[in-house]
Scaffold this motif. Structure first.
Motif, PDB file in Angstrom:
ATOM      1  N   UNK A 118       1.784  14.728 -14.803  1.00  0.00           N
ATOM      2  CA  UNK A 118      -0.077  14.821 -15.076  1.00  0.00           C
ATOM      3  C   UNK A 118      -0.257  15.102 -13.915  1.00  0.00           C
ATOM      4  N   UNK A 119      -1.878  15.027 -13.743  1.00  0.00           N
ATOM      5  CA  UNK A 119      -2.467  15.107 -12.684  1.00  0.00           C
ATOM      6  C   UNK A 119      -2.519  13.750 -11.898  1.00  0.00           C
ATOM      7  N   UNK A 120      -1.947  13.464 -10.788  1.00  0.00           N
ATOM      8  CA  UNK A 120      -1.879  12.188 -10.161  1.00  0.00           C
ATOM      9  C   UNK A 120      -3.432  11.658  -9.588  1.00  0.00           C
ATOM     10  N   UNK A 121      -3.386  10.552  -9.227  1.00  0.00           N
ATOM     11  CA  UNK A 121      -4.660  10.004  -8.479  1.00  0.00           C
ATOM     12  C   UNK A 121      -4.934  10.819  -7.159  1.00  0.00           C
ATOM     13  N   UNK A 122      -6.187  11.083  -6.627  1.00  0.00           N
ATOM     14  CA  UNK A 122      -6.276  12.033  -5.648  1.00  0.00           C
ATOM     15  C   UNK A 122      -6.224  11.190  -4.317  1.00  0.00           C
ATOM     16  N   UNK A 123      -5.596  11.909  -3.454  1.00  0.00           N
ATOM     17  CA  UNK A 123      -5.503  11.319  -1.910  1.00  0.00           C
ATOM     18  C   UNK A 123      -6.515  12.009  -1.075  1.00  0.00           C
ATOM     19  N   UNK A 124      -7.235  10.850  -0.315  1.00  0.00           N
ATOM     20  CA  UNK A 124      -8.120  11.419   0.757  1.00  0.00           C
ATOM     21  C   UNK A 124      -8.174  10.745   2.040  1.00  0.00           C
ATOM     22  N   UNK A 125      -8.395  11.596   3.076  1.00  0.00           N
ATOM     23  CA  UNK A 125      -8.395  10.993   4.171  1.00  0.00           C
ATOM     24  C   UNK A 125      -9.508   9.867   4.499  1.00  0.00           C
ATOM     25  N   UNK A 126      -9.575   9.309   5.734  1.00  0.00           N
ATOM     26  CA  UNK A 126     -10.827   8.552   6.167  1.00  0.00           C
ATOM     27  C   UNK A 126     -11.726   9.468   6.519  1.00  0.00           C
ATOM     28  N   UNK A 127     -12.324  10.423   5.613  1.00  0.00           N
ATOM     29  CA  UNK A 127     -13.406  11.435   5.903  1.00  0.00           C
ATOM     30  C   UNK A 127     -14.769  11.236   5.531  1.00  0.00           C
ATOM     31  N   UNK A 128     -15.275  10.192   6.424  1.00  0.00           N
ATOM     32  CA  UNK A 128     -16.730  10.163   6.052  1.00  0.00           C
ATOM     33  C   UNK A 128     -17.323   9.751   7.601  1.00  0.00           C
ATOM     34  N   UNK A 129     -18.552   9.784   7.562  1.00  0.00           N
ATOM     35  CA  UNK A 129     -19.216   9.316   8.736  1.00  0.00           C
ATOM     36  C   UNK A 129     -18.807   7.973   9.540  1.00  0.00           C
ATOM     37  N   UNK A 130     -18.537   6.841   8.521  1.00  0.00           N
ATOM     38  CA  UNK A 130     -18.487   5.720   9.136  1.00  0.00           C
ATOM     39  C   UNK A 130     -16.893   5.520   9.408  1.00  0.00           C
ATOM     40  N   UNK A 131     -16.030   6.424   9.066  1.00  0.00           N
ATOM     41  CA  UNK A 131     -14.477   6.095   9.395  1.00  0.00           C
ATOM     42  C   UNK A 131     -13.917   7.043  10.245  1.00  0.00           C
ATOM     43  N   UNK A 132     -14.538   8.287  10.261  1.00  0.00           N
ATOM     44  CA  UNK A 132     -13.890   9.198  11.192  1.00  0.00           C
ATOM     45  C   UNK A 132     -14.693   9.856  12.032  1.00  0.00           C
ATOM     46  N   UNK A 133     -14.278  10.084  13.405  1.00  0.00           N
ATOM     47  CA  UNK A 133     -15.226  11.087  14.253  1.00  0.00           C
ATOM     48  C   UNK A 133     -15.219  12.228  13.875  1.00  0.00           C
ATOM     49  N   UNK A 153       0.936  -1.286  -0.017  1.00  0.00           N
ATOM     50  CA  UNK A 153       0.218   0.038   0.020  1.00  0.00           C
ATOM     51  C   UNK A 153       0.885   1.196  -0.034  1.00  0.00           C
ATOM     52  N   UNK A 154       0.860   2.127  -0.830  1.00  0.00           N
ATOM     53  CA  UNK A 154       1.733   3.373  -1.235  1.00  0.00           C
ATOM     54  C   UNK A 154       1.151   4.531  -0.336  1.00  0.00           C
ATOM     55  N   UNK A 155       2.057   5.422  -0.178  1.00  0.00           N
ATOM     56  CA  UNK A 155       1.652   6.726   0.385  1.00  0.00           C
ATOM     57  C   UNK A 155       0.439   7.423  -0.361  1.00  0.00           C
ATOM     58  N   UNK A 156       0.438   7.065  -1.470  1.00  0.00           N
ATOM     59  CA  UNK A 156      -0.456   8.025  -2.265  1.00  0.00           C
ATOM     60  C   UNK A 156      -1.718   7.015  -2.178  1.00  0.00           C
ATOM     61  N   UNK A 157      -1.954   6.108  -1.550  1.00  0.00           N
ATOM     62  CA  UNK A 157      -3.182   5.254  -1.560  1.00  0.00           C
ATOM     63  C   UNK A 157      -3.494   4.429  -2.597  1.00  0.00           C
ATOM     64  N   UNK A 158      -2.342   4.081  -3.554  1.00  0.00           N
ATOM     65  CA  UNK A 158      -2.557   3.012  -4.541  1.00  0.00           C
ATOM     66  C   UNK A 158      -1.913   1.613  -3.720  1.00  0.00           C
ATOM     67  N   UNK A 159      -2.051   0.556  -4.560  1.00  0.00           N
ATOM     68  CA  UNK A 159      -1.794  -0.849  -4.113  1.00  0.00           C
ATOM     69  C   UNK A 159      -0.663  -1.239  -5.411  1.00  0.00           C
ATOM     70  N   UNK A 160       0.505  -1.688  -4.848  1.00  0.00           N
ATOM     71  CA  UNK A 160       1.369  -2.138  -5.914  1.00  0.00           C
ATOM     72  C   UNK A 160       1.427  -3.533  -5.719  1.00  0.00           C
ATOM     73  N   UNK A 161       1.319  -4.034  -7.235  1.00  0.00           N
ATOM     74  CA  UNK A 161       1.322  -5.514  -7.411  1.00  0.00           C
ATOM     75  C   UNK A 161       2.842  -5.636  -7.802  1.00  0.00           C
TER      76      UNK A 161
END
Lengths: 152, 293
Positions: free
Chosen positions: B136-151, B101-109
């Motif tokens: 280029x514009x890279x994939x977007x990184x987002x935090x665990x930001x929704x009602x299920x994942x973060x208080x 799992x990478x710092x940019x939230x991708x998964x390396x195989x």
């Protein structure tokens, strides 16, 4: 910003006790009164299930110069400080706890202090500004701290 | 930088916008990729170094050990149980050594090079995609930001992050361009160190920081350029920023350096622009307490 441990109803009850009611004020000023503003702000937060009050700090009624009962204000402010999550560098001015604290502080001290996201740092600030109030506030804060065994 | 047309290659089977040169970092990658890319190698190899051609492509890298590292992108790092299980099966069937799992939230195989096409098809079948790299514009990184994942999340960042990724990922820029979205000002995804950093301050209210740079020897904090705007405004502002960046930047110039050279003013949105996208949350509060207007 607050998290799961915050009990806004407890703050609301403590703030309610500061209200001088229409028996003393004759007419309720609601949003024009520091206590009324706290009540409305807390109600908004509870209803919206959001700890953020958009523009909440900006609209505090700073021209409310009524004299409130100091003992009630101290209890309410201590309750607010107990609910503060101690966000330190991540302190948010528009947090409902901070907005309530700011309004109560104005009613109690007549001025605004710079809150640094820590109840203990704040207590030290109040103590420097007014040692008598600071001492009393610290005692209430310590007394009501969760986990403290009540005195016999 | 002048764009060079390669008839019959760019914009067709490479899935890149027409008018842009495509170059991959390793020769190995050309050799293992499809017909189009072999064709591209033959046509432009002679001019790559004269024109300072863009380095873009899929996130597929030949590693020193000989295996291929393939980056897989989901919507801001979210995976459904079916996708997760599918990836597990795919890892086994493609002979994947292990995943990262990478710092940019991708998964390396890490797979043998002859299994790439199999992995490509499998990834697409799961509704995922191979990542991108380069200018280029890279994939977007987002935090665990929704009602299920973060208080503490104030907003659902996956809606906005997903829209940004869908719309902007893979768009050519003078230098790599990184977008980061955070659901509160704590900024777990380092939005203050992204080229375009977004911080939620309400349910549909955001602050935008521009020109940050992380992961370098000289990290740079972005500057606040907009606040109290809604998600639609965040998207519209990014369109404007990318246009300005492309107009102002020198070849291969990272946004923070462009800002330093030409000044932040070139990038600042006008009040009229921002007003169109102002969040109405404060009005809602004022209306609640009886302070309208």
């Amino acid at each position: 910003m607050a998290s799961r441990e915050v009990n806004l109803e407890r703050i609301r009850s403590a703030v309610d006790r500061c209200c001088k009611t229409e028996a003393e004020c004759k007419k309720c000023e609601k949003v024009g009164c520091l206590i009324g503003y706290c009540q409305l702000t807390l109600d908004y937060s509870i209803q919206k299930r959001s700890f953020r009050i958009p523009g909440g700090s900006r609209h505090i009624p700073r021209r409310d110069f009524k004299a409130y009962y100091q003992s009630d204000l101290l209890l309410a402010l201590a309750e607010v400080l107990l609910q503060c999550q101690g966000c330190r560098d991540n302190h948010e001015e528009e947090c409902v706890i901070n907005v309530t604290r700011s309004a109560l502080e104005l009613a109690l001290l007549g001025e605004s202090l710079n809150y640094e996201g820590s109840a203990l740092l704040y207590l030290m600030q109040v103590n420097r500004l007014n040692p008598d109030i600071g001492k009393e506030l610290m005692q209430l804060y310590e007394k009501n701290k969760p986990g403290r065994i009540p005195e016999a | 930088m002048p764009a060079i047309e390669i008839p019959g290659v760019a914009g067709t089977s490479c899935a890149q916008p027409p008018g842009y040169i495509i170059m991959f970092t390793t020769l190995e990658y050309f050799q293992i990729s499809g017909k189009c890319r072999r064709c591209l190698l033959g046509q432009v190899a002679g001019i790559i170094f004269k024109t300072g051609v863009r380095r873009v492509g899929d996130a597929i890298f030949k590693q020193r050990s000989g295996v291929l590292g393939v980056g897989i992108v989901s919507k801001c790092g979210l995976l459904t149980p079916a996708q997760l299980a599918g990836l597990g099966r795919l890892a086994e069937t493609t002979g994947c050594l292990y995943c990262k799992m990478t710092t940019r939230q991708t998964l390396i195989f890490l797979i043998p090079s002859d299994r790439l096409e199999e992995l490509r098809k499998g990834v697409a079948a799961l509704g995922l995609r191979i990542g991108v790299f380069g200018e280029i514009v890279r994939n977007v990184k987002a935090c665990a930001g929704n009602k299920d994942l973060c208080q503490r999340a104030l907003s659902d960042v996956f809606n906005l992050g997903g829209e940004l990724q869908e719309r902007f990922m893979n768009r050519p820029t003078p230098r790599d361009f990184k977008i980061s979205v955070a659901g509160c000002h704590r900024g777990c995804t380092d939005p203050y160190c992204a080229d375009y950093g977004i911080v939620a301050t309400g349910e549909d209210t955001y602050k935008v920081y521009l020109g940050g740079r992380g992961g370098s020897r000289k990290p740079v904090h972005g500057t606040l350029i907009a606040e109290e705007i809604n998600g639609e405004g965040v998207v519209a502002l990014l369109e404007v920023i990318l246009k300005t960046y492309t107009e102002c930047a020198e070849p291969k110039e990272r946004l923070c350096n462009t800002i330093e050279r030409v000044g932040l003013e070139r990038f600042l949105p006008s009040e009229d622009f921002l007003e169109k996208y102002r969040s109405r949350e404060e009005e809602d509060f004022l209306s609640f307490v009886g302070l309208e207007g």
